[in-house]
Scaffold this active site. Sequence first.
Site, PDB file in Angstrom:
ATOM      1  CD  GLU A  27     -19.700  53.881  24.885  1.00 50.52           C
ATOM      2  OE1 GLU A  27     -18.851  54.401  24.120  1.00 50.52           O
ATOM      3  OE2 GLU A  27     -20.821  53.519  24.488  1.00 50.52           O
ATOM      4  CG  HIS A  44     -25.990  45.383  22.384  1.00 51.56           C
ATOM      5  ND1 HIS A  44     -25.114  45.639  21.354  1.00 51.56           N
ATOM      6  CD2 HIS A  44     -27.028  46.243  22.220  1.00 51.56           C
ATOM      7  CE1 HIS A  44     -25.593  46.628  20.609  1.00 51.56           C
ATOM      8  NE2 HIS A  44     -26.743  47.000  21.092  1.00 51.56           N
TER       9      HIS A  44
END
Lengths: 311, 344
Positions: free
Chosen positions: B81, B148
């Site tokens: 990321e 998540h």
Amino acid sequence: MASVDPLQAYRWLVVCREFDRALCAANPRWFPIEGEEATTVGAFIDLRTDDAVAPHYRDPFVVYLMRGAEMWRLASQVLGKADGYNKGRSVPFNGPVELNVVPWVAGDLGTTLGTATGAALAFQQEGSDRVCVCAFGDGTANRGDVHEALNLAACWRLPIVYVCQNNGWAISQPLDSYLAGSIASRADGYGMPGVCVDGNDVDAVRRAVIEAVRRARVGEGPSLIEARTWRWRGHWAGDDQAYRDPALEPPDIEDPLDLYAYRLLSSGTADLAQLRRIHADVESEVAEAMQRALAAPDAGASELGVDEVYA
Amino acid sequence: MTARHSSDEASEHLPRSGVASGETMTMTEAVIAAIACEMRADQRVFYIGQDVGRMGGSMQGTHGLHAEFGARRVREAPISESAMVGAAIGAALFGQRPIVEISFGEFIPAAMSQLINQAPNLHYMTGGLARVPVVVRTRVGDGPYGGHPQDYSVWFAHVPGLKVVMPSQPEDAFALMRAAIRDDNPVLFFEPMSLAHGPRGPVVSNADGSVPIGKARIVRAGRDISVVTIGSMVPASVRTADDLAGDGISVEVVDLRSIRPLDRATVVESVQHTRRLVTVQEAWVTGGIGAEIAAIVAETCPDALCAPVIRLGTADVPTPSGKVRLHALPNPERIAEAIRALLT
């Protein structure tokens, strides 16, 4: 390497050293480059002006000067003056973005590798043959950002050259406390070429970078170069380095300027008078720039720019 | 800006995009349609993410884009990321307009230095020369699969230089994504997962800036109390308002849509009108957007309130998953309870 005159290369080495010494004298918080000039000059001297540069934070000013930055304005940055680039707002080693310098505004290490990798991504997206050269330290080499950036660049075959300026120290820690292997050999794990060169030999650095840039320009992807050099001074100019044991210093540290001067003289490329003239010219250029910067007004409230946060 | 936006009628593009059809869309379809519109109009717009190729993205969030635009403009990245966001920032600095997808908001902390130390600072720190037109797209909150669920959107509202939006309906998602892509600043685009695949809604936006970033929306006008909310809690608040209307309680629901910049004027006007305030968000309460709203009211119009402020959000516990999570979340019942408490 024919495109850059050897005397011009020598001049950049001298500029790098003399300007750095002046900045260290004026600001004890500056990060000195003395002893490592060949790596910085060699990594960036053969680029085109439309290429992107992301030099290491340890006095990158010679790179900005190569691209046309004004010396007195760079000095102004280090002295907290309003006339510096970036309006005195960012870390003083941040370069002028208008000269295709990848901006460095995050103070943590490794973040700029992602950004520099993005410059290479932009060049690939636009279909040009521009490249980016990105330098970083051996301490930075252990940040996860370095791993992520190199892997991404390799997967996408981005036109970027990573140059690790290995000076043997991460602030107060010696190399063996944070590095158990070779940085260059990591390249194999990313599927890119990796070489280790003598970072005190400007020609050796240039040869490696020129070949890596050639590959990048024709779409062959990224490369990793480890340039081994040595940090002569403290992490910052005022660092008394009480942590450093003189008995452990290598006995045979090469001075990159002497090494190159010897080569120029022994090959007959230059004579002593020419080299002396370069030194004298640079010294007066630096003195003039420092004088102008010292006389400039400090950055203050008018540089705060609360309305300039958003584009 | 180069020439673009030649034909902005969304409905013209949608059948061709292969991502949606008909008059209504889900929020996910609306976001994809917005991205496709901008990618067709501007070659500099491209997409970075995980699984965004043949799979069609997490929760089918990029369905159809890879087929239309190919691998060069819909780039599948290694799971990294920080490098993805960093590369997007660098590409933006050098003239591109990337959208980078972090599959789920839980993964955003992995890119934090790029998002906090780099992206928002570049324009200001370069004396106004650098521009960072990057959209960071992610999904947050309770969703159909329960995974998540962390909603960290509020963190980013703290940072000068970032813009933060969270739509609650397909129409706004479409318009805000287009506005985000056209913005010259880094914009974080949070999609509430519970609204990703429904309800469907009309998407008829065609004009530029029909939903400017930083503009709230009065979803439902009311007299007795203002519920200032965002994202998944907008439909929950509207449901509550509908229920309470039967009891003669008139609830005004304000959808912030953006949390930075924040539409202070709309909030203040609403509270001055209703004199009571409940804030609802699907994130933690402490240091959250409700605190900011309450502070704005206290600073701007303290005399307007005739009752204390109540802030609702997810319980102050590490975000649980599975069925435990239902007990942590705000919902219409809790919103109704808060409203009744302030009206008695």
